[in-house]
Design a protein around this motif. Sequence first.
Motif, PDB file in Angstrom:
ATOM      1  N   TYR A 105      63.334 -52.666 -27.561  1.00 40.21           N
ATOM      2  CA  TYR A 105      63.012 -54.058 -27.887  1.00 40.21           C
ATOM      3  C   TYR A 105      61.971 -54.682 -26.957  1.00 40.21           C
ATOM      4  CZ  TYR A 105      66.449 -56.061 -24.475  1.00 40.21           C
ATOM      5  OH  TYR A 105      67.151 -56.424 -23.358  1.00 40.21           O
ATOM      6  N   VAL A 106      61.866 -54.216 -25.711  1.00 42.13           N
ATOM      7  CA  VAL A 106      60.827 -54.792 -24.847  1.00 42.13           C
ATOM      8  C   VAL A 106      59.427 -54.417 -25.365  1.00 42.13           C
ATOM      9  CG1 VAL A 106      59.854 -54.919 -22.530  1.00 42.13           C
ATOM     10  CG2 VAL A 106      62.341 -54.922 -22.828  1.00 42.13           C
ATOM     11  N   PRO A 107      59.142 -53.139 -25.614  1.00 33.25           N
ATOM     12  CA  PRO A 107      57.822 -52.826 -26.195  1.00 33.25           C
ATOM     13  C   PRO A 107      57.613 -53.449 -27.574  1.00 33.25           C
ATOM     14  CG  PRO A 107      58.871 -50.844 -25.317  1.00 33.25           C
ATOM     15  CD  PRO A 107      59.919 -51.917 -25.312  1.00 33.25           C
ATOM     16  N   LEU A 108      58.688 -53.588 -28.338  1.00 33.08           N
ATOM     17  CA  LEU A 108      58.555 -54.144 -29.686  1.00 33.08           C
ATOM     18  C   LEU A 108      58.191 -55.625 -29.649  1.00 33.08           C
ATOM     19  CD1 LEU A 108      58.729 -53.776 -32.697  1.00 33.08           C
ATOM     20  CD2 LEU A 108      61.232 -53.942 -32.549  1.00 33.08           C
ATOM     21  N   ILE A 109      58.857 -56.396 -28.806  1.00 34.00           N
ATOM     22  CA  ILE A 109      58.499 -57.814 -28.680  1.00 34.00           C
ATOM     23  C   ILE A 109      57.081 -57.953 -28.128  1.00 34.00           C
ATOM     24  CG2 ILE A 109      59.007 -59.973 -27.460  1.00 34.00           C
ATOM     25  CD1 ILE A 109      60.928 -59.359 -29.759  1.00 34.00           C
ATOM     26  N   ASN A 110      56.723 -57.113 -27.177  1.00 40.07           N
ATOM     27  CA  ASN A 110      55.357 -57.135 -26.647  1.00 40.07           C
ATOM     28  C   ASN A 110      54.339 -56.878 -27.754  1.00 40.07           C
ATOM     29  OD1 ASN A 110      53.349 -57.061 -24.404  1.00 40.07           O
ATOM     30  ND2 ASN A 110      53.158 -54.919 -25.037  1.00 40.07           N
ATOM     31  N   CYS A 111      54.622 -55.907 -28.601  1.00 37.39           N
ATOM     32  CA  CYS A 111      53.720 -55.588 -29.717  1.00 37.39           C
ATOM     33  C   CYS A 111      53.629 -56.747 -30.696  1.00 37.39           C
ATOM     34  CB  CYS A 111      54.218 -54.328 -30.419  1.00 37.39           C
ATOM     35  SG  CYS A 111      53.187 -53.792 -31.814  1.00 37.39           S
ATOM     36  N   LEU A 112      54.757 -57.371 -31.017  1.00 38.76           N
ATOM     37  CA  LEU A 112      54.753 -58.506 -31.942  1.00 38.76           C
ATOM     38  C   LEU A 112      53.951 -59.675 -31.370  1.00 38.76           C
ATOM     39  CD1 LEU A 112      58.486 -58.445 -33.115  1.00 38.76           C
ATOM     40  CD2 LEU A 112      56.478 -57.879 -34.499  1.00 38.76           C
ATOM     41  N   MET A 113      54.110 -59.922 -30.073  1.00 37.93           N
ATOM     42  CA  MET A 113      53.337 -60.997 -29.456  1.00 37.93           C
ATOM     43  C   MET A 113      51.852 -60.670 -29.445  1.00 37.93           C
ATOM     44  SD  MET A 113      55.537 -63.344 -28.843  1.00 37.93           S
ATOM     45  CE  MET A 113      54.784 -64.497 -27.672  1.00 37.93           C
ATOM     46  N   ASP A 114      51.520 -59.415 -29.220  1.00 36.89           N
ATOM     47  CA  ASP A 114      50.126 -58.984 -29.181  1.00 36.89           C
ATOM     48  C   ASP A 114      49.484 -59.030 -30.572  1.00 36.89           C
ATOM     49  OD1 ASP A 114      47.889 -58.176 -27.766  1.00 36.89           O
ATOM     50  OD2 ASP A 114      48.330 -56.043 -27.970  1.00 36.89           O
ATOM     51  N   SER A 115      50.309 -59.004 -31.614  1.00 26.12           N
ATOM     52  CA  SER A 115      49.780 -59.049 -32.987  1.00 26.12           C
ATOM     53  C   SER A 115      49.329 -60.454 -33.376  1.00 26.12           C
ATOM     54  CB  SER A 115      50.851 -58.582 -33.977  1.00 26.12           C
ATOM     55  OG  SER A 115      51.849 -59.578 -34.136  1.00 26.12           O
ATOM     56  N   ARG A 116      49.788 -61.446 -32.598  1.00 28.54           N
ATOM     57  CA  ARG A 116      49.385 -62.851 -32.778  1.00 28.54           C
ATOM     58  C   ARG A 116      49.588 -63.337 -34.213  1.00 28.54           C
ATOM     59  NH1 ARG A 116      46.894 -64.185 -27.955  1.00 28.54           N
ATOM     60  NH2 ARG A 116      46.464 -62.339 -26.686  1.00 28.54           N
ATOM     61  N   GLY A 117      50.770 -63.029 -34.747  1.00 26.48           N
ATOM     62  CA  GLY A 117      51.154 -63.559 -36.051  1.00 26.48           C
ATOM     63  C   GLY A 117      50.618 -62.811 -37.248  1.00 26.48           C
ATOM     64  N   ALA A 118      50.143 -61.600 -37.075  1.00 25.58           N
ATOM     65  CA  ALA A 118      49.637 -60.817 -38.208  1.00 25.58           C
ATOM     66  C   ALA A 118      50.756 -60.639 -39.245  1.00 25.58           C
ATOM     67  CB  ALA A 118      49.142 -59.457 -37.731  1.00 25.58           C
ATOM     68  N   PRO A 119      50.434 -60.725 -40.536  1.00 23.55           N
ATOM     69  CA  PRO A 119      51.456 -60.714 -41.590  1.00 23.55           C
ATOM     70  C   PRO A 119      52.360 -59.480 -41.577  1.00 23.55           C
ATOM     71  CG  PRO A 119      49.338 -61.398 -42.473  1.00 23.55           C
ATOM     72  CD  PRO A 119      49.088 -60.940 -41.077  1.00 23.55           C
ATOM     73  N   ASN A 120      51.810 -58.321 -41.304  1.00 14.71           N
ATOM     74  CA  ASN A 120      52.596 -57.086 -41.346  1.00 14.71           C
ATOM     75  C   ASN A 120      52.951 -56.581 -39.951  1.00 14.71           C
ATOM     76  OD1 ASN A 120      52.452 -56.912 -44.233  1.00 14.71           O
ATOM     77  ND2 ASN A 120      50.346 -56.162 -44.014  1.00 14.71           N
ATOM     78  N   ALA A 121      53.058 -57.487 -39.003  1.00 15.25           N
ATOM     79  CA  ALA A 121      53.253 -57.088 -37.607  1.00 15.25           C
ATOM     80  C   ALA A 121      54.533 -56.267 -37.404  1.00 15.25           C
ATOM     81  CB  ALA A 121      53.280 -58.318 -36.708  1.00 15.25           C
ATOM     82  N   ALA A 122      55.627 -56.686 -38.033  1.00 18.35           N
ATOM     83  CA  ALA A 122      56.896 -55.970 -37.831  1.00 18.35           C
ATOM     84  C   ALA A 122      56.770 -54.522 -38.282  1.00 18.35           C
ATOM     85  CB  ALA A 122      58.023 -56.676 -38.564  1.00 18.35           C
ATOM     86  N   ALA A 123      56.224 -54.322 -39.472  1.00 22.85           N
ATOM     87  CA  ALA A 123      56.068 -52.961 -39.995  1.00 22.85           C
ATOM     88  C   ALA A 123      55.126 -52.147 -39.119  1.00 22.85           C
ATOM     89  CB  ALA A 123      55.552 -53.007 -41.435  1.00 22.85           C
ATOM     90  N   ASP A 124      54.009 -52.742 -38.737  1.00 18.64           N
ATOM     91  CA  ASP A 124      53.022 -52.023 -37.925  1.00 18.64           C
ATOM     92  C   ASP A 124      53.581 -51.663 -36.554  1.00 18.64           C
ATOM     93  OD1 ASP A 124      51.234 -52.243 -40.005  1.00 18.64           O
ATOM     94  OD2 ASP A 124      50.164 -53.962 -39.165  1.00 18.64           O
ATOM     95  N   CYS A 125      54.285 -52.614 -35.914  1.00 19.79           N
ATOM     96  CA  CYS A 125      54.809 -52.354 -34.572  1.00 19.79           C
ATOM     97  C   CYS A 125      55.918 -51.311 -34.601  1.00 19.79           C
ATOM     98  CB  CYS A 125      55.305 -53.653 -33.945  1.00 19.79           C
ATOM     99  SG  CYS A 125      53.984 -54.787 -33.451  1.00 19.79           S
TER     100      CYS A 125
END
Length: 205
Positions: A105-125
């Motif tokens: 979850y730490v790398p995952l939250i970091n990835c989601l924050m780095d995506s800056r609200g991209a629509p498919n961020a969850a799937a991509d991360c």
Amino acid sequence: MFDPNLVFSVILAATIAQAADPSVKLTVYYESLCTDSMNFIIGQLAPNWAHFREDLDISFKPFGKADFFEAGGSWNFTCQNGPEECEGNKIQACVLDQVVDPEEYVPLINCLMDSRGAPNAAADCLADLDISTTTAEEVNECANSDEGSNLLHEYGIETKNLDPKLYFVPWILFNDVFDNDSWQAGLDDLREVLCNKFLAGSSKC
């Protein structure tokens, strides 16, 4: 009867205990589309977690300066950076409910924050990090249901009950205590704060 093996075991255990690095709990109250939250998590928190690993116990609280109100047996939200941030907060609340291992979850939250609200961020991360604990479909199902609203509402209650009250995000507690000097300095140089105040003597400092 004197047992040299027992004495050796006791000495060894004491030596290991003394040699263990200190640890610290960090609780981070933040918002999914807040620039300051993004900068801290991406630039300070994630790199330090990668360095200290198990010595940092990180707890994420995605709510910040949002507000909530009851609506037909569920909850609606208003967020500092608009409806998209409310959606992002809810997605991260669902992620944190479904992914409980900090190694994920730490790398995952970091990835989601780095995506800056991209629509498919969850799937991509999830794909980029090869995490199979949950799926984008499960996360989105949660975020679009009363379950996600209830999870975010719980973060909202906790955030609003902070003492002292949150007035800026990210807001950071060290070992469940808010220390203004540590918080202010940690926004710019978390490593220095950790090594000077909380992880002094660590082999990683």
